[in-house]
Structure formats: C-alpha cells, structure tokens
Write a protein that holds these residues in place. Structure first.
Motif, PDB file in Angstrom:
ATOM      1  N   VAL A 341       0.853  -1.189   0.000  1.00 25.77           N
ATOM      2  CA  VAL A 341       0.000   0.000   0.000  1.00 25.77           C
ATOM      3  C   VAL A 341       0.891   1.242   0.000  1.00 25.77           C
ATOM      4  O   VAL A 341       1.804   1.357   0.836  1.00 25.77           O
ATOM      5  CB  VAL A 341      -0.937   0.023   1.225  1.00 25.77           C
ATOM      6  N   THR A 342       0.608   2.147  -0.910  1.00 25.88           N
ATOM      7  CA  THR A 342       1.320   3.423  -0.989  1.00 25.88           C
ATOM      8  C   THR A 342       0.298   4.547  -0.973  1.00 25.88           C
ATOM      9  O   THR A 342      -0.575   4.602  -1.854  1.00 25.88           O
ATOM     10  CB  THR A 342       2.169   3.508  -2.276  1.00 25.88           C
ATOM     11  N   VAL A 343       0.400   5.426  -0.008  1.00 24.65           N
ATOM     12  CA  VAL A 343      -0.477   6.595   0.077  1.00 24.65           C
ATOM     13  C   VAL A 343       0.427   7.791   0.352  1.00 24.65           C
ATOM     14  O   VAL A 343       0.878   8.001   1.494  1.00 24.65           O
ATOM     15  CB  VAL A 343      -1.548   6.456   1.181  1.00 24.65           C
ATOM     16  N   THR A 344       0.746   8.575  -0.670  1.00 23.95           N
ATOM     17  CA  THR A 344       1.700   9.679  -0.544  1.00 23.95           C
ATOM     18  C   THR A 344       1.056  10.988  -0.991  1.00 23.95           C
ATOM     19  O   THR A 344       0.128  11.001  -1.807  1.00 23.95           O
ATOM     20  CB  THR A 344       2.946   9.411  -1.402  1.00 23.95           C
ATOM     21  N   ASN A 345       1.562  12.095  -0.441  1.00 21.39           N
ATOM     22  CA  ASN A 345       1.105  13.437  -0.824  1.00 21.39           C
ATOM     23  C   ASN A 345      -0.410  13.575  -0.741  1.00 21.39           C
ATOM     24  O   ASN A 345      -1.045  14.161  -1.620  1.00 21.39           O
ATOM     25  CB  ASN A 345       1.572  13.773  -2.252  1.00 21.39           C
ATOM     26  N   THR A 346      -1.012  13.043   0.303  1.00 24.27           N
ATOM     27  CA  THR A 346      -2.478  13.014   0.401  1.00 24.27           C
ATOM     28  C   THR A 346      -2.977  13.567   1.739  1.00 24.27           C
ATOM     29  O   THR A 346      -4.116  13.375   2.107  1.00 24.27           O
ATOM     30  CB  THR A 346      -2.978  11.564   0.177  1.00 24.27           C
ATOM     31  N   LYS A 347      -2.113  14.243   2.486  1.00 27.87           N
ATOM     32  CA  LYS A 347      -2.482  14.874   3.763  1.00 27.87           C
ATOM     33  C   LYS A 347      -3.004  13.866   4.798  1.00 27.87           C
ATOM     34  O   LYS A 347      -3.870  14.190   5.602  1.00 27.87           O
ATOM     35  CB  LYS A 347      -3.522  15.974   3.534  1.00 27.87           C
ATOM     36  N   ALA A 369       5.542  11.898   2.751  1.00 27.54           N
ATOM     37  CA  ALA A 369       5.001  13.191   2.336  1.00 27.54           C
ATOM     38  C   ALA A 369       3.557  13.377   2.787  1.00 27.54           C
ATOM     39  O   ALA A 369       2.685  13.758   2.009  1.00 27.54           O
ATOM     40  CB  ALA A 369       5.123  13.362   0.818  1.00 27.54           C
ATOM     41  N   ASN A 370       3.294  13.086   4.049  1.00 27.45           N
ATOM     42  CA  ASN A 370       1.973  13.287   4.631  1.00 27.45           C
ATOM     43  C   ASN A 370       2.101  14.114   5.920  1.00 27.45           C
ATOM     44  O   ASN A 370       3.086  14.857   6.082  1.00 27.45           O
ATOM     45  CB  ASN A 370       1.294  11.939   4.881  1.00 27.45           C
ATOM     46  N   LEU A 371       1.114  13.987   6.807  1.00 28.36           N
ATOM     47  CA  LEU A 371       1.065  14.828   8.006  1.00 28.36           C
ATOM     48  C   LEU A 371       1.087  14.027   9.300  1.00 28.36           C
ATOM     49  O   LEU A 371       0.602  14.493  10.336  1.00 28.36           O
ATOM     50  CB  LEU A 371      -0.205  15.697   7.965  1.00 28.36           C
ATOM     51  N   LEU A 372       1.646  12.844   9.268  1.00 27.15           N
ATOM     52  CA  LEU A 372       1.690  12.015  10.462  1.00 27.15           C
ATOM     53  C   LEU A 372       2.596  12.625  11.531  1.00 27.15           C
ATOM     54  O   LEU A 372       3.749  12.994  11.255  1.00 27.15           O
ATOM     55  CB  LEU A 372       2.194  10.619  10.124  1.00 27.15           C
ATOM     56  N   ASN A 393       7.836   3.290   5.118  1.00 21.29           N
ATOM     57  CA  ASN A 393       8.402   4.581   4.713  1.00 21.29           C
ATOM     58  C   ASN A 393       7.568   5.699   5.331  1.00 21.29           C
ATOM     59  O   ASN A 393       6.409   5.900   4.960  1.00 21.29           O
ATOM     60  CB  ASN A 393       8.409   4.696   3.187  1.00 21.29           C
ATOM     61  N   LEU A 394       8.165   6.410   6.270  1.00 21.56           N
ATOM     62  CA  LEU A 394       7.498   7.530   6.942  1.00 21.56           C
ATOM     63  C   LEU A 394       8.251   8.837   6.689  1.00 21.56           C
ATOM     64  O   LEU A 394       8.140   9.781   7.473  1.00 21.56           O
ATOM     65  CB  LEU A 394       7.423   7.266   8.448  1.00 21.56           C
ATOM     66  N   VAL A 420      12.693   7.079   7.976  1.00 18.92           N
ATOM     67  CA  VAL A 420      12.096   8.229   8.659  1.00 18.92           C
ATOM     68  C   VAL A 420      12.876   9.505   8.310  1.00 18.92           C
ATOM     69  O   VAL A 420      12.963  10.439   9.099  1.00 18.92           O
ATOM     70  CB  VAL A 420      12.061   8.020  10.184  1.00 18.92           C
ATOM     71  N   SER A 421      13.456   9.542   7.132  1.00 24.02           N
ATOM     72  CA  SER A 421      14.228  10.706   6.690  1.00 24.02           C
ATOM     73  C   SER A 421      13.320  11.913   6.486  1.00 24.02           C
ATOM     74  O   SER A 421      12.092  11.794   6.397  1.00 24.02           O
ATOM     75  CB  SER A 421      14.963  10.369   5.387  1.00 24.02           C
TER      76      SER A 421
END
Length: 784
Positions: A341-347, A369-372, A393-394, A420-421
């Motif tokens: 599962v990949t969920v990127t740039n989606t707030k 690239a999210n807001l976690l 990948n966080l 976590v970069s």
C-alpha cells in the motif's frame, strides 16, 4: 511605364529573387548536420528541412521549428535514419513518398503539428518503424481505412487531439501487438464497435476520454487484450453512468490506473465493486485524482474481497474536506489480502487502528510526504496493526520524537526496513526501543547533531547523511553499509566498532587526510567513497591508497577549489587509476623554483630596459597617445608663435644666425619658437615639443642630411603629423637646406617621404642673388 522604370523594376526583381534564395538557404541550413550521426536542428527557426542531409545521419531532430511542408526529395539521402523528430512544427502537408527511402526508420514523431488528415502512403515504406507519435494535430478521424496497415513492427502508437472525434472499423488493421497505445480522445464521440478488437495484445494502454459511453464500448473490445489500462480525465461523477462500466467486471487487465479522475461519494462504491469483480486485477493506482465527499458512501460497499488484488497506490489524492473524512470503516473488509500500500502526498494525518488491524497481509507501506505526527503514528501503528509489515516509509512527515517513533513501531516483529528521513528529530535520546528485526534505518536529513546508543545494534545498513554530525563512534557489529555524506566529520570513523563494514560513503565532509593505519583497519571494506572532501594532494597519501588491492574501489575526489590539478579533481575518480605529476608530489619545491625563475626573468628585463632606454620609449609612447587625443586645432587665443622651428643641432648655425635674424628683424617681425631658447626649463622635452607645436601658427621644418639622422627631429615630425598633414592643410612649411637623396632618408622617416611627395617645399639657394626671393616666399608662407 517608361523604359527607365522597366529597368529599375527588373533590377529590383532580380535582387529580390537573389535575396529570397539566400534567405531560403540560410533558413534551411543546420551546422550540426555536417558529417554527424546525430543532427540536432531543434529550435533554429527553420522553414524547410536542411538540404545537406547525408546517409551518415542516424538521428535527425527538427523539432520546434517552422516547417510547413515535407517534400519528396527532402529526406531522400538519409537512408540510414533511425529516428526522425518533427514535433512542434507547423506541418500541414506531406508528399506521399516523402518517407520512401527511410526503410530503417524506427521512431517517427509528428506530434503537435497541423496535419488535417493521415495518409497510408506516408507510412507504407516504413517497414522498421516501431514508435509513431501523431498526437496534437488537427485530424478528426484516421480516415476510411487503416493508415498503419504496413507497420508490422509497430510497438508504440500515440494518437489523438482535441478535434479527434471518430474511430472507424478497420482503422487499426495491420496491428496485432502493441506495447504501448495512447489515445487522446477528450472529444471522442463516435466509436464503431470492433475497431480496436483487431489488436490482440496491448501491454499498456492510456486512454483520455470524457464519454462513459465511448469508454464502455472501447473496454468491451479490449476485455482480453490489455494488461495495464490507464484512464485519464474521466469524470466518474454521475451515478446513472455507472452501469456502463459494469462491462469491466470481465476485464482481464492486471493493473488499472486512474489519473486526473473525478470521484464522488455516490460513485466510489460502484467503482470499488467493479474492481473487486475483475478476475485478474493485481494492482490499482490513483494519481492526481479528486474526491468530492467525506467517505460517507450513500451505497454500502460490498466486501467481496478480491482474491487477486495485492497492491494499492494513491498519490496526490485531493479531498477538499479531508479533515471531515470518515474512518473508512466500510472498506476494512477489502484490505486483508493487500501486500503493498502506498499513500503519498495526500495529507494523511492518521490511519485508524481498526484499519491497520485489517491489513493482515501487508508487507510494504509507504506513507511518505503526509502529516503524520508522533501521537498519530502511535495510534496508527497500534498493537495488532500491520502484523506482517517488513518495509515502512514515513519520510517527510511531522515526526519529531525519535524515542516515541521507535516505541510506536517496536511491536512490529517483521519490520526490517524503516525510512524516517526528512523529519525533524534534532537531539535524540540515549535509549530507544526498536523492533529486533530492524536491519535498515534511514535517518538522513533529520537535523541530528549527534548519534547515541538509541541507534539499534541490529542494523546492517544505516543512512545518516545530510545531518550535523561531527563524529561517529557507534558500536554496530552487524553493520555492512554506512552512509555519512554531507556532514561535518573531520576524521574517518573507527573500524573497531564496525568490523563488518563493506561499503562506506563519507562524501562532502571535512576530511583532509587519513592515515594508513586508519585505512587498513577496515578489513572487510570493498567500497569507500570519500570524494568532495578537503584532501590535500600528496604522493604519500595517494600511494598507499593505490596499493590497497583488496579494496575494489576507493573514490577520493579533490575539490575544484584546491590547486591539485590532477585527474583526482574530477568528482568520483577511482584512485587506482590516478598518477600524480611532479607538481603534485613536490609542490613546495616546484613553486620555489618557479618563483626564482620569475625573479630572474624580471631582473633581466629590467636590465635590458635600462640599457636600451625602455622607460624613455614608454613615456614617449604615452605622450604620443596623449597628443593624438588633443584637439587638432588650438584656440586662437592660445597661439603664441608664428612658427615652431624643427631643425637638427648640426644646422643650428644657419637657423640661429641667418634665419632667425632675417625673420625676427623683419617688419613686422615674426615670433619664432626655438627649443634652445623657448622650451620651459625642467619640463620634459616631449611635453615641450607638443606644447610648442600646439601654440604655433605654423611648423617650419629645416630639412637636411643631419635632420633625417636626428631621432628628436623624427619625434617632432611624428607629433605634428597627425594635426598638420592629416588635415591636408598648409600649417607645415618645408625648407630644404641642402639636397637630400631619397635613398638617404631612413625608413623610419616614412612620414617625411610622404610629405615631400605631396607638399611643395622651399629650397635654400646657394646663389646670393636668389636668396632675397627665398626670404620673400618664406615670409609669405608664414603669413598665410
């Protein structure tokens, strides 16, 4: 019209034709086509295809020009052409046999031109063509038959434009297999069923449509032939149109992509249901899509749980009211078999714990690239969530507490890779709790000033690049790869804490050197990249690196700001291939010798200059340049003398005792300027000469054998020449005191030769009876 007018008109027409031909030749010329395999004529303002094409050209780039027409003879010589790029011109017509000699052509790009129709005759001879780009023209259809019937080797085809509105049966006849088919059909409104059914296999098909009806008809023809279907700019917003998509339930594609697609709460359940029914579907991808809604589906999603779907990718999904979005409880039953599962740039700021617990098969999760944040990660990675996760990948989120991050993930028993970069951790604690299976950790660009024992000892790969580290001394016995680029390290890490290190990158730090002992202590090292540091060139430092045969590669690049002008100055050069010059090995000695040599040369030049009066010549040149810049005529108020007399010292007896007495005692008397009497004492002689000439109405030259042998007389002649003779006036008076043979005048008196050939001069008569006439003529000349 008169005969003269006809002649003028004919002459104008001839000139116009010649000018037009010159312009055509100029505009059709491309210098890079001269005996080159790659002919790049892009963006050169060409109106025609260059005429100098040869059989040596393999690639011809004519894109972004103003070509309107392709003629039969334009490409006749380019028989070995493999790629022809003609995109972004204004081509509106092509002769039927323009491509007849291009039997080896593999790529033809005619996109973004003005072709109103496609002719089968253009492509009939292109037996080797594999890639054809026809999008962005103005044709409305593909014609009555297939333009591609002869293209048996065609692999990729890109066609369509905003005016493209019809596809007929037979348009794709001759094509059986395509790796890539892209149809731009935003306004495609007519599709004859069976048109695409002739193509037996399409690996990747991109279709840009707006009409759900046309899309349904196309899919019906492609049920068994497409492996990857990518849909663009289709709006799935009208529930009444959803039944048209039900044909996809029998679609055998393995991958479905939605790009720039509009979805709503009303249509999402239908789409999910259709995708769940597809028998071979493995991956679903959504990029740059828009969802209008908050996840409150008006129709319950049926959890059929596809037995084949394993990968889900969502990138840049725009949800205008994302903060009101629900917990996705309704889709939890669909997720248990997903492995990637990949969920990127989606707030994304939270993954509900219940959702995480349903991801029972998940092995790869990318939430970059999210807001976690720290708290939301703890909730998302709750106990029982992501039980089989191996890669997480966080990167580029809002994490700030590494201790909390590690604790949130510590229960993941299978996690081996964590990124976590691009978070902002700053100082890290001494103790952290990590999964015992963790082998790869990426902490690059996380603002860490110092590493502590928080870093797990189970790691095999550690990336702490782009931080503020000044030292590295961690005990990591299993570590095989270490990335320390873009930090502040001044020494190599110790080898004892990392005994199994195989690869190390320490690029762009502050290393100036390292000892043989430091280097040889890494027993397992195979690759060391230490380029872009502050190394000092020395043979001693290089020699022991070059002889480390056990290390496959050692990269030590010398930065350009240092004076080490060896091949090592190139970034990433393998040290084993480098040989330093004498300059690099013995810099101090070479520099000292060069300085001594320069000093000796300067000393010799000074001595020669003193002996041959170089300073005097330089000052004389400067004075002459100043004289050249002065006005050619002085104001009348500054004239002090009637004449400045230029003569040789050997003729002073005649000048001072005869000529001066005769002229200064005349009635009225003449004011003469003589260097012995009137030059200003202490003033440089050259300045005296220039000022005297400027303040005199005339300049009187007393010519003799002695005059032409005098260096000063030459300078007086030079300084006066630019003002007196270049204007072709009579300010100069020549008195020939004695006959002078032309051969006797030195070559340096070239100006005198010129003057005597162009001006009349007075000769001093030896006969006393003729001297009165001489004085009379001289006085008249002075008064003029």
């Amino acid at each position: 019209m008169t005969k003269h007018s006809w002649q003028v008109w004919a002459l104008y027409m001839v000139l116009a034709v010649n000018f037009s031909e010159e312009q055509v030749l100029k505009q059709s010329c491309c210098p890079s086509c001269d005996a080159s395999e790659l002919c790049n004529c892009s963006s050169m303002g060409l109106d025609f295809i260059p005429q100098e094409l040869t059989d040596k050209i393999i690639t011809l780039n004519l894109s972004h020009n103003r070509i309107k027409h392709i003629r039969s003879q334009d490409l006749q010589q380019a028989v070995n052409l493999r790629a022809l790029l003609l995109q972004s011109n204004t081509i509106s017509s092509i002769d039927g046999d323009s491509f007849r000699s291009l039997g080896k052509l593999e790529l033809l790009d005619l996109s973004n031109n003005s072709l109103a129709h496609l002719s089968p005759a253009w492509f009939g001879h292109l037996l080797s063509l594999q890639h054809l780009h026809l999008q962005g023209n103005s044709y409305r259809d593909l014609g009555e038959s297939s333009p591609f019937s002869g293209l048996r080797n065609l692999s990729s085809l890109h066609l369509g434009n905003p005016q493209f509105s019809m596809i007929r049966q037979g348009n794709f006849e001759g094509i059986s297999v395509l790796q890539y088919l892209w149809i731009e059909g935003g306004n495609l409104s007519q599709y004859e069923p069976g048109s695409l059914k002739l193509i037996q296999k399409i690996n990747h098909m991109i279709i840009n449509l707006r009409s759900a009806k046309v899309f349904s008809a196309i899919v019906r023809d492609l049920l068994h032939s497409v492996t990857w279907l990518e849909m663009r700019n289709i709006a799935f917003s009208v529930p009444a149109e959803m039944p048209l998509l039900s044909v996809m339930a029998n679609f055998l594609a393995k991958k479905i992509s939605l790009k720039q697609t509009l979805l709503t709460d009303d249509t999402v359940p239908e789409i999910v249901s259709i995708l769940e029914d597809m028998p071979n579907l493995v991956e679903v991808e959504m990029k740059d899509c828009i969802l209008l809604g908050t996840g409150r589906w008006k129709m319950q999603i049926q959890a059929k749980q596809s037995q084949t779907l394993r990968a889900l990718t969502i990138d840049k999904l725009s949800i205008e009211e994302f903060y009101l979005f629900t917990d996705l409880h309704s889709v939890e039953g669909l997720l248990s078999l997903l492995t990637k599962v990949t969920v990127t740039n989606t707030k994304v700021f939270l993954v509900p714990c219940s959702l995480s617990k349903h991801l029972l098969s998940l092995k790869y999760l990318d939430l970059s690239a999210n807001l976690l944040g720290d708290q939301s990660l703890e909730h998302s990675a709750c106990q029982g969530g992501w039980p089989l996760l191996q890669t997480l990948n966080l990167s580029q989120n809002s994490l700030s507490d590494l201790e909390m991050t590690s604790k949130s993930l510590s229960h993941l028993r299978n996690l081996s890779l964590l990124d976590v970069s691009l978070n902002n951790f700053g100082d890290i604690p001494d103790v952290c709790e990590w999964p015992k299976t963790l082998k790869y950790l990426n902490l690059s660009s996380t603002q860490i000033p110092k590493l502590t024992t928080c870093i797990p000892t189970t790691l095999e790969v550690l990336d702490v690049s782009s931080n503020n580290l000044r030292e590295f001394g961690l005990q990591l016995p299993l570590l095989k790869e270490l990335y320390l680029a873009k930090n502040q390290l001044m020494t190599l890490p110790g080898a004892a804490p990392v005994p199994n290190l195989v690869v190390m990158s320490i690029r762009r730090n502050k290393l100036s050197s390292f000892s043989r002992e430091e280097f040889e202590s890494f027993k397992q090292m195979e690759l060391l990249d230490a380029s872009d540091n502050n190394f000092i060139c020395s043979c001693e430092f290089l020699s022991f690196i070059q002889h480390q045969a056990r290390i496959a590669q050692v990269l030590v690049g010398w930065p350009e700001k240092y004076v080490c002008d060896s091949p090592l100055a190139v970034r990433g050069v393998q040290v084993g291939a480098v040989h330093l010059s004498l300059m690099e090995c013995h810099r101090s000695l070479v520099v000292s010798l060069i300085c001594a040599l320069v000093f000796v040369v300067i000393l010799v030049l000074v001595a020669l200059g003193y002996k041959y009066h170089a300073v005097w010549y330089l000052r004389m040149t400067w004075a002459w340049l100043q004289a050249k810049r002065k006005p050619k005529r002085a104001p009348a108020k500054d004239i002090c003398y009637d004449a400045f007399v230029s003569y040789s010292e050997n003729d002073s007896d005649w000048v001072e005792n005869i000529m001066v007495r005769e002229l200064e005692q005349a009635c009225p008397p003449f004011r003469l300027c003589l260097h012995k009497r009137d030059f200003v004492p202490g003033k440089w002689i050259v300045d005296n000469i220039i000022d005297s000439i400027e303040k005199s109405h005339k300049t009187l030259f007393v010519l003799s054998e002695h005059f032409v042998q005098s260096e000063w007389c030459k300078y007086e002649l030079d300084f006066s020449h630019f003002r007196l003779f270049d204007e072709n006036n009579d300010a100069a008076i020549l008195v020939l005191l004695e006959p002078i043979q032309s051969k006797a005048i030195p070559k340096r008196f070239c100006k005198l030769r010129k003057i005597m050939n162009t001006k009349t001069y007075l000769e001093w008569p030896l006969v006393e009876e003729q001297q009165d006439m001489f004085w009379f003529n001289l006085k008249v000349a002075l008064k003029s």
